[in-house]
Enzyme design. Structure first.
Site, PDB file in Angstrom:
ATOM      1  CG  ASP A  85      26.158  51.016  28.917  1.00 37.99           C
ATOM      2  OD1 ASP A  85      26.253  51.975  28.125  1.00 37.99           O
ATOM      3  OD2 ASP A  85      25.091  50.414  29.118  1.00 37.99           O
ATOM      4  N   GLY A 110      21.073  41.816  32.424  1.00 37.58           N
ATOM      5  CA  GLY A 110      20.545  41.317  33.687  1.00 37.58           C
ATOM      6  C   GLY A 110      19.273  42.029  34.118  1.00 37.58           C
ATOM      7  N   GLY A 126      18.553  45.541  32.222  1.00 35.58           N
ATOM      8  CA  GLY A 126      19.174  45.965  30.975  1.00 35.58           C
ATOM      9  C   GLY A 126      19.330  44.774  30.068  1.00 35.58           C
ATOM     10  N   GLY A 127      20.213  44.906  29.122  1.00 34.70           N
ATOM     11  CA  GLY A 127      20.417  43.845  28.158  1.00 34.70           C
ATOM     12  C   GLY A 127      21.023  42.587  28.752  1.00 34.70           C
ATOM     13  N   GLY A 160      14.279  47.090  37.709  1.00 37.18           N
ATOM     14  CA  GLY A 160      14.796  47.423  36.392  1.00 37.18           C
ATOM     15  C   GLY A 160      15.554  46.288  35.764  1.00 37.18           C
ATOM     16  CB  THR A 185      18.222  45.127  39.017  1.00 32.95           C
ATOM     17  OG1 THR A 185      17.442  46.122  38.358  1.00 32.95           O
ATOM     18  CG2 THR A 185      19.585  45.031  38.373  1.00 32.95           C
ATOM     19  CE  LYS A 195      23.322  44.439  37.629  1.00 30.89           C
ATOM     20  NZ  LYS A 195      24.448  45.225  37.053  1.00 30.89           N
TER      21      LYS A 195
END
Length: 164
Positions: free
Chosen positions: A142, A25, A22-23, A20, A27, A45
């Site tokens: 978050d 990093g 996100g904005g 996966g 993973t 990450k």
């Protein structure tokens, strides 16, 4: 800052698969190259947009905070090179891999809706973890269902994923 070709995580960690991102990093599931030391899997990450000083500092602050935490609701930090945030090296961190679904996934396809008792247990466990962090002056940036992992699909064992 030019795009560095070296990948410092390659010295110790073998990427098993992407899991996966996100904005801030991406993973990956990783295992140690020296399996005699540790035989389990972990999460690597690596920072996206390595050339931005503010993002590099943010990752360093996150790792510094994680290194001070010891709570079942927070993944353990294994290692990082974030102390080199001012240098021209790709930044990464390795943490505990939490087996289980995210809260979003857990709630998507239940055979039956979550009962009120389970919902209360989940919220109370999350609040314990949040209170623990706040008592240490740490605020998660978050909190949302995609950033909460239900350890081994046990609703009484939520874990907050770290945020870059």
């Amino acid at each position: 800052m030019s795009k560095p070709k070296n990948k410092p995580w390659d010295k110790k960690w073998e990427i098993v698969k992407p899991i996966g991102g996100g904005g801030q990093g991406d993973t990956f599931l990783v295992k140690p190259k020296d399996a005699a030391i540790l035989s389990q899997t972990f999460v690597l990450k690596k920072l996206k947009n390595q050339k931005y000083p503010e993002r590099r500092k943010r990752m360093h602050r996150e790792v510094a905070a994680l290194s001070t935490l010891d709570c079942p609701g927070i993944p353990r930090l294994i290692e990082s090179n974030s102390d080199q945030f001012a240098a021209d090296v790709p930044l990464y961190m390795v943490g505990e891999f939490i087996e289980g679904k995210t809260l979003s996934q857990f709630l998507e396809a239940p055979a039956k809706p979550m009962g009120i008792g389970d919902a209360i247990t989940l919220v109370l466990k999350l609040l314990e973890t949040i209170q623990y962090c706040h008592d240490l002056g740490i605020v998660h940036r978050d909190i949302k269902p995609d950033n909460i992992i239900i350890r081994c699909n046990d609703i009484s064992a939520p874990v907050g994923a770290s945020q870059l």
